[in-house]
Scaffold this motif. Structure first.
Motif, PDB file in Angstrom:
ATOM      1  N   TRP A  10       0.856  -1.195   0.000  1.00 42.11           N
ATOM      2  CA  TRP A  10       0.000   0.000   0.000  1.00 42.11           C
ATOM      3  C   TRP A  10       0.886   1.237   0.000  1.00 42.11           C
ATOM      4  O   TRP A  10       2.042   1.204   0.418  1.00 42.11           O
ATOM      5  N   LEU A  25      -8.174   2.028  -4.574  1.00 47.00           N
ATOM      6  CA  LEU A  25      -8.593   1.362  -3.346  1.00 47.00           C
ATOM      7  C   LEU A  25      -7.995   2.091  -2.155  1.00 47.00           C
ATOM      8  O   LEU A  25      -6.841   2.527  -2.211  1.00 47.00           O
ATOM      9  N   LEU A  27      -7.567   1.956   2.222  1.00 47.94           N
ATOM     10  CA  LEU A  27      -7.707   1.287   3.506  1.00 47.94           C
ATOM     11  C   LEU A  27      -8.212   2.346   4.464  1.00 47.94           C
ATOM     12  O   LEU A  27      -7.560   3.375   4.653  1.00 47.94           O
ATOM     13  N   THR A  33     -11.672  -1.949   3.194  1.00 43.03           N
ATOM     14  CA  THR A  33     -11.105  -1.578   1.900  1.00 43.03           C
ATOM     15  C   THR A  33     -12.240  -1.158   0.990  1.00 43.03           C
ATOM     16  O   THR A  33     -13.201  -1.899   0.813  1.00 43.03           O
TER      17      THR A  33
END
Length: 76
Positions: A10, A25, A27, A33
């Motif tokens: 990430w 996407l 977090l 997610t």
């Protein structure tokens, strides 16, 4: 949770794609997610505090709700 996410591929919130650069996407602060987009042409990052790590507000693609993102990556 942020350290684990950054170690697993990430990106941190300092490099979130700006307005018009596409969907990605995220977090969230709660550990979910979601597919999101950024609607500003500048980044306004909230510093880490007693409520959580550094985060940035993004918009969910499906619902339009605000999300507190702590990490992001491009969808596969």
């Amino acid at each position: 949770m942020v350290a684990q996410a950054l170690n697993s591929g990430w990106n941190d919130v300092h490099s979130v794609p700006l307005k018009g650069e596409g969907e990605f996407l995220v977090l969230t602060l709660s550990g979910l997610t979601r597919l999101a987009r950024f609607r500003r042409s500048y980044r306004k990052i909230r510093k880490a505090d007693g409520y959580g790590p550094e985060r940035i507000t993004v918009n969910a693609v499906a619902t339009g709700n605000y999300l507190a993102a702590i990490a992001w990556k491009w969808p596969e």
